[in-house]
Design an enzyme around this catalytic site. Structure first.
Site, mmCIF file in Angstrom:
data_model
loop_
_atom_site.group_PDB
_atom_site.id
_atom_site.type_symbol
_atom_site.label_atom_id
_atom_site.label_comp_id
_atom_site.label_asym_id
_atom_site.label_seq_id
_atom_site.Cartn_x
_atom_site.Cartn_y
_atom_site.Cartn_z
ATOM 1 N N GLN A 1 -26.240 194.375 -9.914
ATOM 2 C CA GLN A 1 -25.084 193.564 -9.517
ATOM 3 C C GLN A 1 -25.389 192.692 -8.297
ATOM 4 O O GLN A 1 -24.897 191.574 -8.191
ATOM 5 C CB GLN A 1 -23.890 194.484 -9.233
ATOM 6 C CG GLN A 1 -22.554 193.777 -9.244
ATOM 7 C CD GLN A 1 -21.971 193.624 -10.650
ATOM 8 O OE1 GLN A 1 -22.051 194.545 -11.452
ATOM 9 N NE2 GLN A 1 -21.402 192.476 -10.945
ATOM 10 N N GLY B 1 -13.227 195.956 -13.659
ATOM 11 C CA GLY B 1 -13.408 196.759 -14.864
ATOM 12 C C GLY B 1 -14.848 196.794 -15.348
ATOM 13 O O GLY B 1 -15.718 196.088 -14.852
ATOM 14 N N ASP B 2 -15.084 197.641 -16.310
ATOM 15 C CA ASP B 2 -16.353 197.753 -17.035
ATOM 16 C C ASP B 2 -16.036 198.620 -18.257
ATOM 17 O O ASP B 2 -14.865 198.670 -18.668
ATOM 18 C CB ASP B 2 -17.436 198.380 -16.133
ATOM 19 C CG ASP B 2 -18.849 198.214 -16.700
ATOM 20 O OD1 ASP B 2 -19.434 197.134 -16.531
ATOM 21 O OD2 ASP B 2 -19.372 199.158 -17.335
ATOM 22 N N SER C 1 -14.217 186.797 -11.535
ATOM 23 C CA SER C 1 -13.666 187.747 -10.552
ATOM 24 C C SER C 1 -13.712 187.151 -9.147
ATOM 25 O O SER C 1 -12.758 187.288 -8.368
ATOM 26 C CB SER C 1 -14.468 189.050 -10.547
ATOM 27 O OG SER C 1 -14.061 189.913 -11.575
ATOM 28 N N LYS D 1 -21.095 199.230 -7.593
ATOM 29 C CA LYS D 1 -20.609 199.712 -8.892
ATOM 30 C C LYS D 1 -19.971 201.068 -8.677
ATOM 31 O O LYS D 1 -20.352 201.791 -7.750
ATOM 32 C CB LYS D 1 -21.776 199.854 -9.881
ATOM 33 C CG LYS D 1 -21.348 199.885 -11.327
ATOM 34 C CD LYS D 1 -21.107 198.499 -11.861
ATOM 35 C CE LYS D 1 -20.492 198.505 -13.240
ATOM 36 N NZ LYS D 1 -20.490 197.140 -13.811
HETATM 37 P P1 NDP Z 1 -15.440 198.141 -23.340
HETATM 38 O O1 NDP Z 1 -15.076 199.500 -22.884
HETATM 39 O O2 NDP Z 1 -14.376 197.136 -23.546
HETATM 40 O O3 NDP Z 1 -16.276 198.231 -24.697
HETATM 41 C C1 NDP Z 1 -17.461 198.946 -24.767
HETATM 42 C C2 NDP Z 1 -18.005 198.831 -26.180
HETATM 43 O O4 NDP Z 1 -19.327 199.353 -26.200
HETATM 44 C C3 NDP Z 1 -17.224 199.645 -27.193
HETATM 45 O O5 NDP Z 1 -17.336 199.038 -28.449
HETATM 46 C C4 NDP Z 1 -17.949 200.980 -27.162
HETATM 47 O O6 NDP Z 1 -17.823 201.763 -28.326
HETATM 48 C C5 NDP Z 1 -19.398 200.508 -27.018
HETATM 49 N N1 NDP Z 1 -20.175 201.543 -26.326
HETATM 50 C C6 NDP Z 1 -20.000 201.990 -25.072
HETATM 51 N N2 NDP Z 1 -20.877 202.974 -24.801
HETATM 52 C C7 NDP Z 1 -21.603 203.120 -25.913
HETATM 53 C C8 NDP Z 1 -22.667 203.981 -26.247
HETATM 54 N N3 NDP Z 1 -23.158 204.868 -25.365
HETATM 55 N N4 NDP Z 1 -23.208 203.866 -27.490
HETATM 56 C C9 NDP Z 1 -22.707 202.965 -28.388
HETATM 57 N N5 NDP Z 1 -21.686 202.135 -28.112
HETATM 58 C C10 NDP Z 1 -21.149 202.222 -26.907
HETATM 59 O O7 NDP Z 1 -16.529 197.624 -22.283
HETATM 60 P P2 NDP Z 1 -16.989 196.127 -21.951
HETATM 61 O O8 NDP Z 1 -16.933 195.292 -23.168
HETATM 62 O O9 NDP Z 1 -16.279 195.710 -20.744
HETATM 63 O O10 NDP Z 1 -18.519 196.373 -21.535
HETATM 64 C C11 NDP Z 1 -19.600 196.273 -22.457
HETATM 65 C C12 NDP Z 1 -20.893 196.004 -21.704
HETATM 66 O O11 NDP Z 1 -20.768 194.776 -20.964
HETATM 67 C C13 NDP Z 1 -21.295 197.056 -20.669
HETATM 68 O O12 NDP Z 1 -22.702 197.132 -20.616
HETATM 69 C C14 NDP Z 1 -20.774 196.463 -19.360
HETATM 70 O O13 NDP Z 1 -21.469 196.975 -18.235
HETATM 71 C C15 NDP Z 1 -21.089 195.001 -19.591
HETATM 72 N N6 NDP Z 1 -20.348 194.043 -18.764
HETATM 73 C C16 NDP Z 1 -18.985 194.027 -18.749
HETATM 74 C C17 NDP Z 1 -18.317 193.081 -17.988
HETATM 75 C C18 NDP Z 1 -16.842 192.946 -18.026
HETATM 76 O O14 NDP Z 1 -16.335 191.981 -17.449
HETATM 77 N N7 NDP Z 1 -16.089 193.812 -18.682
HETATM 78 C C19 NDP Z 1 -19.042 192.139 -17.132
HETATM 79 C C20 NDP Z 1 -20.483 192.185 -17.293
HETATM 80 C C21 NDP Z 1 -21.081 193.126 -18.072
HETATM 81 P P3 NDP Z 1 -16.890 203.081 -28.315
HETATM 82 O O15 NDP Z 1 -15.488 202.552 -28.295
HETATM 83 O O16 NDP Z 1 -17.251 203.825 -29.525
HETATM 84 O O17 NDP Z 1 -17.244 203.827 -27.053
HETATM 85 O O1 2IT Z 2 -21.090 194.248 -14.778
HETATM 86 C C1 2IT Z 2 -20.264 193.436 -14.321
HETATM 87 O O2 2IT Z 2 -20.617 192.337 -13.836
HETATM 88 C C2 2IT Z 2 -18.838 193.781 -14.397
HETATM 89 N N1 2IT Z 2 -18.493 194.816 -14.956
HETATM 90 C C3 2IT Z 2 -17.812 192.876 -13.778
HETATM 91 C C4 2IT Z 2 -17.741 193.083 -12.293
HETATM 92 C C5 2IT Z 2 -16.621 192.364 -11.585
HETATM 93 O O3 2IT Z 2 -16.492 192.625 -10.378
HETATM 94 O O4 2IT Z 2 -15.896 191.571 -12.193
#
Ligand code: NDP
Ligand code: 2IT
Length: 451
Positions: free
Chosen positions: A114, A168-169, A381, A129
């Site tokens: 990050q 969030g994440d 953000s 984080k």
């Molecule tokens: P969500 O909780 O909205 O969705 C996560 C998705 O990934 C679900 O479909 C989930 O499936 C799947 N998943 C999670 N863990 C696993 C696993 N161990 N094996 C298989 N599938 C898995 O999360 P986000 O969409 O917010 O985050 C997804 C990725 O993006 C992460 O790596 C996060 O760190 C990254 N990210 C998110 C940001 C954000 O703004 N939200 C910003 C930058 C990066 P299931 O429902 O079955 O668990």
């Molecule tokens: O991995 C990421 O960059 C995030 N989950 C978003 C972090 C944020 O502060 O919006």
């Protein structure tokens, strides 16, 4: 690389000895060390003042008990974390993850990444984080609310709009942010921009929900433009079905791509006809209500569900991993290459193992690493923080343009530092992102002296 290989090995040996068993953290540092350690030669003071060593040691880590009661009266004890890595260029900033796989290693890897990602956005944000090993799956709304309140009952001491701004994440979306913001406000009696990803009614920003997924596709498009490729009618494989995946699929579809997969931890769905906006909206609604992606195949004719499998063997032009870390193994990368993939843009954090990244690069596949490709989320953000400080709300149009421009600027930074280092003199985006993110943080740290 000559002596640098030995330097990298020695650096990693010391890091592993100091942080035993933290395999995800080791992996994230190793990926950056491979470009940063040779780069340190360009400015010996970075090496003399141990700038990179300092970036690998968080400023502080808070770990705490989170105790809450389930609907059936059972008492549960989870562990909460906040890893504050570096605040050289701005307040600590980064998401919170609620997932049973969360541990110190996972959060240290995410916080480490990050600090470079936030620097790449050009906005004044440090790196952090947090999260918990709490599993929201199958929990009622009331249980999730009580957990979020219990989590914030300790976290509130360690955060603040000029101190640390969580978001969030995985497992933490608008609903959880709402419960946490409410508890922060109750405990401190302050209404301030302490979290991002808030609801629009109480200080949230337009486009934040869409930003990560849209941004990953804008980054893909920027890479394609340089290479003379386009999205039109091209097959796109997406993993995940959460916030990032559904918005990446939506933008890829809007730009003319044919999105044929989404997944979750149960498997993936393959829809050879391509996903329409209506189908993607259906998935968003499904996931909001705790549904499984397997239900897609029951609902939409012509699609199939593949249990316990990932989508990487489906032939495609472009791949967007948007679920979680290490979801593209070396064999998966080789399968994608064999089937003709031309570009990969990482929506998730560290979804591709090191050997997979190297395979893509050796094959000349355009490879956009997470800290550049998914920075659109944290960038918006940062814009939410600015709006909160100024007590204003920017328009949808302004924010869409800012997101696009930010992703183009990040691409430009990667281009600047990575040009000529890729296959056949192309752009090495991994090198570009690592060095581009490093320099601003490093120079700020130099200004502060030894501390
Ligand atoms: P969500 O909780 O909205 O969705 C996560 C998705 O990934 C679900 O479909 C989930 O499936 C799947 N998943 C999670 N863990 C696993 C696993 N161990 N094996 C298989 N599938 C898995 O999360 P986000 O969409 O917010 O985050 C997804 C990725 O993006 C992460 O790596 C996060 O760190 C990254 N990210 C998110 C940001 C954000 O703004 N939200 C910003 C930058 C990066 P299931 O429902 O079955 O668990
Ligand atoms: O991995 C990421 O960059 C995030 N989950 C978003 C972090 C944020 O502060 O919006």
């Amino acid at each position: 690389m000559g002596n640098h290989a030995a330097d990298i090995d020695a650096f990693m040996a010391a890091l592993k000895a100091k942080n035993p068993g933290e395999s995800e953290f080791h992996q994230a540092v190793h990926e950056v060390a491979q470009t940063i350690i040779p780069f340190l030669d360009t400015k010996p003071i970075y090496k003399d003042l141990k700038i990179f060593e300092r970036m690998c040691e968080p400023d502080r880590t808070v770990m705490f008990r989170v105790c809450w009661q389930a609907d059936d009266g059972a008492v549960h004890v989870n562990r909460g974390f906040r890893v504050q890595v570096n605040n050289a260029i701005g307040p600590y900033k980064g998401g919170c993850r609620f997932h049973p796989s969360v541990n110190l290693s996972v959060l240290k890897f995410l916080g480490f990444e990050q600090q470079f990602k936030n620097s790449l956005t050009g906005l004044p944000m440090g790196g952090a984080k947090g999260g918990s090993d709490f599993d929201p799956k199958g929990r009622s709304n009331a249980e999730i609310m009580r957990f979020c309140q219990a989590f914030m009952s300790e976290l509130f001491r360690h955060i603040g709009p000029d101190v640390d701004v969580p978001a969030g994440d995985i497992g933490v979306g608008a609903k959880e942010i709402g419960y946490m913001f409410g508890q922060y406000k109750r405990l401190t009696n302050k209404f301030e921009g302490v979290l991002t990803g808030k609801g629009l009614e109480y200080g949230g920003s337009l486009i934040r929900t869409e930003a990560t997924g849209y941004g990953a596709v804008y980054f893909l498009q920027n890479m394609l433009d340089v290479a003379g490729l386009d999205m039109d009618g091209k097959t796109v494989v997406v993993s995940g079905s959460g916030n990032v995946a559904t918005h990446a699929a939506e933008k890829a579809h809007q730009l003319g791509g044919r999105v044929v997969t989404l997944s979750d931890s149960g498997g993936f769905v393959h829809d050879p006809d391509g996903m329409t906006q209506e189908k993607i909206d259906w998935v968003k609604e499904l996931k909001k209500n705790g549904g499984r992606i397997s239900e897609y195949a029951d609902h939409f004719a012509g699609s199939t569900f593949h249990a316990k499998a990932r989508p990487w063997h489906v032939p495609c032009d472009y791949a967007l991993p948007c679920a979680t870390q290490n979801e593209i193994g070396e064999e998966d990368a080789n399968a994608l290459i064999k089937n003709g993939v031309k570009a990969v843009s990482e929506g998730a954090n560290m979804p591709t193992v090191d050997a997979g990244q190297k395979a893509f690069q050796a094959a000349g596949v355009l490879f956009g690493p997470a800290k550049a490709a998914n920075a659109g989320g944290v960038a918006v953000s940062g814009m939410e923080m600015s709006q909160n400080s100024a007590r204003v709300s920017w328009t949808d149009k302004e924010l869409r343009n800012l997101l696009k421009t930010t992703m183009a600027n990040i691409h430009q930074t990667c281009h600047q530092f990575g040009e000529g280092h890729g296959k056949d003199g192309g752009i090495d985006y991994v090198r570009g992102a690592n060095i581009g993110g490093f320099v601003k943080v490093a120079d700020a740290m130099l200004a502060f002296g030894v501390m």
